[in-house]
Scaffold this active site. Sequence first.
Site, PDB file in Angstrom:
ATOM      1  CD  GLN A 130      11.687   1.088  32.195  1.00 40.07           C
ATOM      2  OE1 GLN A 130      12.868   1.010  32.446  1.00 40.07           O
ATOM      3  NE2 GLN A 130      11.051   0.105  31.567  1.00 40.07           N
ATOM      4  CB  ALA A 158       1.407   8.846  21.494  1.00 44.38           C
ATOM      5  CE  LYS A 213      -0.115   5.749  20.434  1.00 49.63           C
ATOM      6  NZ  LYS A 213      -1.246   5.251  21.211  1.00 49.63           N
ATOM      7  CE1 TYR A 261       4.364   0.773  25.159  1.00 51.17           C
ATOM      8  CE2 TYR A 261       4.044   0.529  22.796  1.00 51.17           C
ATOM      9  CZ  TYR A 261       3.538   0.808  24.062  1.00 51.17           C
ATOM     10  OH  TYR A 261       2.219   1.148  24.201  1.00 51.17           O
ATOM     11  CD  GLU A 262      14.271  -0.557  27.022  1.00 51.52           C
ATOM     12  OE1 GLU A 262      13.962   0.284  27.877  1.00 51.52           O
ATOM     13  OE2 GLU A 262      15.386  -0.582  26.477  1.00 51.52           O
ATOM     14  CG  ASP A 314      11.220   2.380  28.354  1.00 48.30           C
ATOM     15  OD1 ASP A 314      10.962   3.160  27.422  1.00 48.30           O
ATOM     16  OD2 ASP A 314      10.579   1.346  28.563  1.00 48.30           O
ATOM     17  N   GLY A 364      36.432  -2.232  24.554  1.00 51.47           N
ATOM     18  CA  GLY A 364      37.652  -1.426  24.514  1.00 51.47           C
ATOM     19  C   GLY A 364      38.768  -2.151  23.805  1.00 51.47           C
ATOM     20  N   GLY A 365      39.975  -1.648  23.946  1.00 48.40           N
ATOM     21  CA  GLY A 365      41.119  -2.221  23.244  1.00 48.40           C
ATOM     22  C   GLY A 365      41.688  -3.450  23.936  1.00 48.40           C
ATOM     23  CD  GLN A 366      44.116  -3.365  27.412  1.00 49.20           C
ATOM     24  OE1 GLN A 366      44.658  -4.472  27.385  1.00 49.20           O
ATOM     25  NE2 GLN A 366      44.792  -2.236  27.233  1.00 49.20           N
TER      26      GLN A 366
HETATM   27  N1  COA Z   1      -6.738  13.177  31.398  1.00 47.32           N
HETATM   28  C1  COA Z   1      -7.282  12.923  30.182  1.00 47.32           C
HETATM   29  N2  COA Z   1      -6.636  12.277  29.195  1.00 47.32           N
HETATM   30  C2  COA Z   1      -5.392  11.855  29.457  1.00 47.32           C
HETATM   31  C3  COA Z   1      -4.764  12.091  30.698  1.00 47.32           C
HETATM   32  C4  COA Z   1      -5.500  12.782  31.693  1.00 47.32           C
HETATM   33  N3  COA Z   1      -4.977  13.028  32.902  1.00 47.32           N
HETATM   34  N4  COA Z   1      -3.523  11.560  30.658  1.00 47.32           N
HETATM   35  C5  COA Z   1      -3.364  11.013  29.446  1.00 47.32           C
HETATM   36  N5  COA Z   1      -4.494  11.197  28.719  1.00 47.32           N
HETATM   37  C6  COA Z   1      -4.728  10.771  27.334  1.00 47.32           C
HETATM   38  C7  COA Z   1      -3.781  11.416  26.372  1.00 47.32           C
HETATM   39  O1  COA Z   1      -4.195  12.712  26.091  1.00 47.32           O
HETATM   40  C8  COA Z   1      -3.883  10.459  25.203  1.00 47.32           C
HETATM   41  O2  COA Z   1      -5.092  10.753  24.501  1.00 47.32           O
HETATM   42  P1  COA Z   1      -5.181  10.949  22.899  1.00 47.32           P
HETATM   43  O3  COA Z   1      -4.644   9.694  22.307  1.00 47.32           O
HETATM   44  O4  COA Z   1      -6.652  11.134  22.675  1.00 47.32           O
HETATM   45  O5  COA Z   1      -4.382  12.122  22.533  1.00 47.32           O
HETATM   46  C9  COA Z   1      -4.077   9.124  25.879  1.00 47.32           C
HETATM   47  O6  COA Z   1      -4.478   9.405  27.216  1.00 47.32           O
HETATM   48  C10 COA Z   1      -2.866   8.221  26.046  1.00 47.32           C
HETATM   49  O7  COA Z   1      -1.776   8.650  25.395  1.00 47.32           O
HETATM   50  P2  COA Z   1      -0.707   7.708  24.682  1.00 47.32           P
HETATM   51  O8  COA Z   1       0.596   8.320  25.012  1.00 47.32           O
HETATM   52  O9  COA Z   1      -1.021   7.584  23.238  1.00 47.32           O
HETATM   53  O10 COA Z   1      -0.793   6.278  25.398  1.00 47.32           O
HETATM   54  P3  COA Z   1      -0.595   4.839  24.756  1.00 47.32           P
HETATM   55  O11 COA Z   1      -0.776   3.884  25.875  1.00 47.32           O
HETATM   56  O12 COA Z   1      -1.449   4.614  23.553  1.00 47.32           O
HETATM   57  O13 COA Z   1       0.928   4.805  24.248  1.00 47.32           O
HETATM   58  C11 COA Z   1       3.321   4.924  24.522  1.00 47.32           C
HETATM   59  C12 COA Z   1       1.977   4.541  25.142  1.00 47.32           C
HETATM   60  C13 COA Z   1       4.380   4.749  25.607  1.00 47.32           C
HETATM   61  C14 COA Z   1       3.660   4.033  23.350  1.00 47.32           C
HETATM   62  C15 COA Z   1       3.289   6.386  24.037  1.00 47.32           C
HETATM   63  O14 COA Z   1       2.880   7.196  25.100  1.00 47.32           O
HETATM   64  C16 COA Z   1       4.615   6.885  23.497  1.00 47.32           C
HETATM   65  O15 COA Z   1       5.033   6.576  22.379  1.00 47.32           O
HETATM   66  N6  COA Z   1       5.330   7.704  24.273  1.00 47.32           N
HETATM   67  C17 COA Z   1       6.567   8.306  23.876  1.00 47.32           C
HETATM   68  C18 COA Z   1       7.716   7.332  23.905  1.00 47.32           C
HETATM   69  C19 COA Z   1       7.859   6.658  25.228  1.00 47.32           C
HETATM   70  O16 COA Z   1       8.000   7.288  26.266  1.00 47.32           O
HETATM   71  N7  COA Z   1       7.914   5.328  25.174  1.00 47.32           N
HETATM   72  C20 COA Z   1       8.329   4.531  26.292  1.00 47.32           C
HETATM   73  C21 COA Z   1       7.359   4.355  27.320  1.00 47.32           C
HETATM   74  S1  COA Z   1       8.174   3.569  28.653  1.00 47.32           S
END
Ligand code: COA
Length: 423
Positions: free
Chosen positions: A16, A97, A135, A137-138, A167, A246-248
């Site tokens: 997101q 991540a 890592k 999430y929201e 997000d 706010g103050g109101q």
């Molecule tokens: N080709 C090959 N590999 C790909 C790719 C592509 N086109 N696109 C993604 N990948 C791989 C990445 O390189 C990664 O591999 P690695 O773990 O071997 O390095 C993997 O896919 C997925 O990455 P990741 O971001 O770890 O996904 P996840 O599903 O485990 O985690 C989140 C999801 C959102 C928790 C994490 O991405 C994160 O913390 N992001 C930053 C904060 C954030 O935006 N959070 C809110 C999300 S709404």
Amino acid sequence: MKALEGVRILDMTHVQSGPTCTQLLAWFGADVLKVERPGVGDATRGQLRDVPDADSLYFTMLNHNKRSITLNTKDEKGKEVFTRLIKTCDVMVENFAPGALDRMGFSWERIQEINPRMIYASVKGFGPGPYSECKVYENVAQCAGGSASTTGFLDGPPLVTGAQIGDSGTGLHLALGIVTALYQREHSGRGQRVLASMQDGVLNLCRVKLRDQQRLAHGPLKEYSQFGEGIPFADATPRAGNDSGGGQPGRILKCKGWETDANAYTYFITQAAVWEKICDVIGHPEWKEDPDFATPPARLPRLNEVFGAIEQWTMTKTKYEVMEICNPLDIPVGPILSMQELSEEPSLRETGTIVEVDHPTRGKYLTVGNPVKLSDSPSEVSRSPLLGEHTGEILQEVLGYSAEEVSDLRDAGAVGREDCGST
Ligand code: COA
């Protein structure tokens, strides 16, 4: 001309936060090329599906006006394509991540070597520090950014809010960072790194709560309901229910029909400037002269009594009637509008804030259009791309590959076959 016409975005975002950012840039006219893993794509395509075999609303509502290319960025040939994309694009946006792009071999240093004008923008859960590798999430961001500790009622647990401030809020922050960096590049000729952490973004949106944290050192927060109720303050900014920030003083009050309608409520602010009008409207004209009610400081210890009396009046009116009566008098009120009511509101349809979109596999659905309106760059919402729908088009038209080379890349598995009708 659209405001960002000519700007090309290499969109490595998923879920997101990142997609919100690149969708906004697309609405402003940027050419957004969404890179997805062949055969897999953004995980949200398949999450919370309501229509079998169709991209979910989660995906479609966050990825309008983009083109999709499937590319394996861990494959050697895929990396060559990715390098050409970096050379061609102005901005790269990612929210993987921490370290994911470095592990692919594309560190910030390497990206700068390939394209010194590249703006490399990331959403991460936390900025540099003890949690930078997490890592996020929201709801984690809402908790770590101060929102949850200050949301909810004093006698209840911390609460997360339905607004996706971690997000979508951080996506908005990042979009501002990107256009700012694009503007600076006009003068410097160089790209730069842009980072928006979700914790920072949420904390920024909770700024008034840090204000109150510091005010606590100088005495109780008198505008908080708990002051009037005689409940002592602890060390940290407390949860304040529906008190206004706010103050109101303000509260959410029941309206006619509240017994059966979960959203038959109004917000009501007892703004000092219109106090006398409020007294007349609610049938307490004597409060205008009563020293216990006539001034804001006198009312602070009596807010329960004040709002109790106002609620006796609002309960005799629908939330819309409250609005109709109070608005001409400049008494600030707001109906609690449900998603159903918002989706049916004609004025939001007219301004393009609520838009109906047609999609080849799921049919018609509603989405929220661009909430920011530019007079010279109106946004038109077009449907989100199917997985890899534009792979061949981007390889040939943007990167200059021949049809044979595209075919070789497909055979090698560097790019997907989705746009050829098979995965
Ligand atoms: N080709 C090959 N590999 C790909 C790719 C592509 N086109 N696109 C993604 N990948 C791989 C990445 O390189 C990664 O591999 P690695 O773990 O071997 O390095 C993997 O896919 C997925 O990455 P990741 O971001 O770890 O996904 P996840 O599903 O485990 O985690 C989140 C999801 C959102 C928790 C994490 O991405 C994160 O913390 N992001 C930053 C904060 C954030 O935006 N959070 C809110 C999300 S709404």
